[in-house]
Design an enzyme around this catalytic site. Structure first.
Site, PDB file in Angstrom:
ATOM      1  N   ASP A 125      47.759  51.222  36.940  1.00 47.41           N
ATOM      2  CA  ASP A 125      46.837  51.898  35.907  1.00 47.41           C
ATOM      3  C   ASP A 125      46.443  53.088  36.316  1.00 47.41           C
ATOM      4  O   ASP A 125      46.831  53.455  37.332  1.00 47.41           O
ATOM      5  CB  ASP A 125      45.600  50.762  36.639  1.00 47.41           C
ATOM      6  CG  ASP A 125      44.949  51.262  37.696  1.00 47.41           C
ATOM      7  OD1 ASP A 125      43.869  52.361  37.861  1.00 47.41           O
ATOM      8  OD2 ASP A 125      45.377  51.017  38.918  1.00 47.41           O
ATOM      9  N   ASP A 161      39.095  46.459  40.573  1.00 49.32           N
ATOM     10  CA  ASP A 161      39.203  47.076  41.835  1.00 49.32           C
ATOM     11  C   ASP A 161      37.959  46.760  42.521  1.00 49.32           C
ATOM     12  O   ASP A 161      37.059  46.324  42.389  1.00 49.32           O
ATOM     13  CB  ASP A 161      39.656  48.529  41.735  1.00 49.32           C
ATOM     14  CG  ASP A 161      38.148  49.325  41.056  1.00 49.32           C
ATOM     15  OD1 ASP A 161      37.202  48.780  40.765  1.00 49.32           O
ATOM     16  OD2 ASP A 161      38.516  50.487  40.749  1.00 49.32           O
TER      17      ASP A 161
END
EC number: 2.4.2.29
Length: 375
Positions: free
Chosen positions: A264, A89
């Protein structure tokens, strides 16, 4: 990275992500390895649960151990000894989570390090540079995660800034000649018209995949479902779609029903450490006294190492004694449970019985199937 859409049933998609480091079957769930580890697990143990791709956290790895230490080893794969693909991320969500200790400007975000209090600045270019050094197979653009609740005007200003940062992320990624994949992130809060603007701008810039961001931040489930139903059909059919930070087992099913390929969440690992274990019929709270004398396995249908070798009584004992092994065995089970769900979804899609799978999934939990807007 190459994405192949193999089959569809309704909106649900069965596909494949192909990387130099391996193939990822989709829909896929990515365990979260915040600091370069899925908490308590060796990479081999994580792989044995069925995981093919991991998520790493740019923000936390930048603060500790830092880019220079990472480069001493090669990249994040070498540092943590994970042979498969890694998605990182961008750090946007972590900065958003800092609340009042951060200041957002057009240039980027000023904040104080949660590690030592130092003043730090992060922007789109810095995020791309860190992820380049991490060797991420999937790089995420730097964006602003719109909070919930937010007015239409607040969500619009945030989304428009994210578009400008997406453009800067793309330019820096291209300047690096990074050979890996770059994903855009759709923002716009719970407002469909803002999601439209975001999708149009991001697809015009052009990315290898598209994430739906700004969900699972406190909004009602109905709003999450509505935004997914609205947004997914707008995204390119030939690119993977990623729902960030989601979620519970039923959220995975509902995401797939609406066209999502990748997920996720810290839930399976965090819940495992707190003694909340996912089983076929729902949740077992292993620290409850009733499990003290229960010699049966956690889930008779589960093929994980924990269920094949230990009883609920033993897991209860480990939890009550605060033994590290308890957290590890619980984590192995929860991660395997999530991977078994994804494998079952993929198989059902291959065999054209996904709707039947959904009905059975909810029937085992004594729950109604949530409504799905017609195509």
């Amino acid at each position: 990275m190459k994405y192949e859409l193999i089959k569809k049933q309704g909106r649900a998609r069965r596909g494949q992500l192909q990387f130099d480091r391996g193939t990822v079957e989709t829909p896929a769930f990515m365990p979260v390895g915040t600091y370069g580890t899925v908490k308590g697990m060796t990479p081999e143990e994580v792989k044995d649960t069925g995981a093919e791709i991991l998520l790493g956290n740019t923000f936390h790895l930048w603060l500790r151990p830092g880019q220079e230490i990472m480069k001493l080893h090669g990249d994040l794969h070498d540092f943590m000894n994970w042979k498969g693909p890694i998605l990182t991320d961008s750090g946007g969500f972590q900065v958003f989570s800092l609340g009042k200790t951060r200041k957002i400007t057009e240039e980027g975000v000023h904040f104080r390090s949660p590690v030592n209090g130092d003043k730090i600045f992060m922007d789109a270019e810095k995020s791309m540079q860190i992820q380049y050094d991490l060797g991420s197979d999937v790089v995420m653009i730097f964006d602003e995660c719109t909070p919930y609740p937010a007015t239409h005007d607040e969500a619009r200003i945030s989304m428009e800034r994210s578009i400008r940062w997406a453009d800067r992320s793309r330019n820096e990624f291209d300047r690096q000649e990074n050979p890996n994949a770059l994903f855009g992130i759709v923002q716009g809060g719970v407002y469909e018209d803002l999601r439209d603007v975001s999708v149009e701008a991001l697809t015009k810039i052009g990315f290898d995949g598209y994430a739906v961001g700004g969900l699972a931040v406190g909004e009602p489930k109905e709003d999450m479902h509505r935004i997914l139903e609205h947004t997914c059909p707008l995204l390119p059919e030939d690119k993977p779609r990623y729902l960030m930070g989601v979620g519970k087992p039923e959220d995975l099913v509902e995401g797939v029903r609406r066209g999502i390929d990748m997920f996720d969440c810290v839930m399976p690992t965090r819940n495992a450490r707190n003694g909340h274990l996912f089983v076929t019929g729902g949740i077992v709270k292993i620290r409850n006294a009733k499990h003290k004398v229960d010699t049966t396995p956690l889930d008779p249908e589960c093929d994980c190492y924990t269920c094949q070798n230990y009883s609920k009584s033993y897991l209860h004992h480990l939890d009550r004694c605060n033994e590290i092994l308890g957290a590890r065995l619980n984590t192995i089970h929860n991660l395997r449970y999530y991977q078994r769900i994804m494998a079952s979804i993929r198989k059902a899609l291959e065999e054209d019985r996904f709707e039947q799978f959904v009905e059975e999934f909810y029937a085992r939990r004594d729950r109604e199937v949530p409504p799905l807007k017609d195509l």
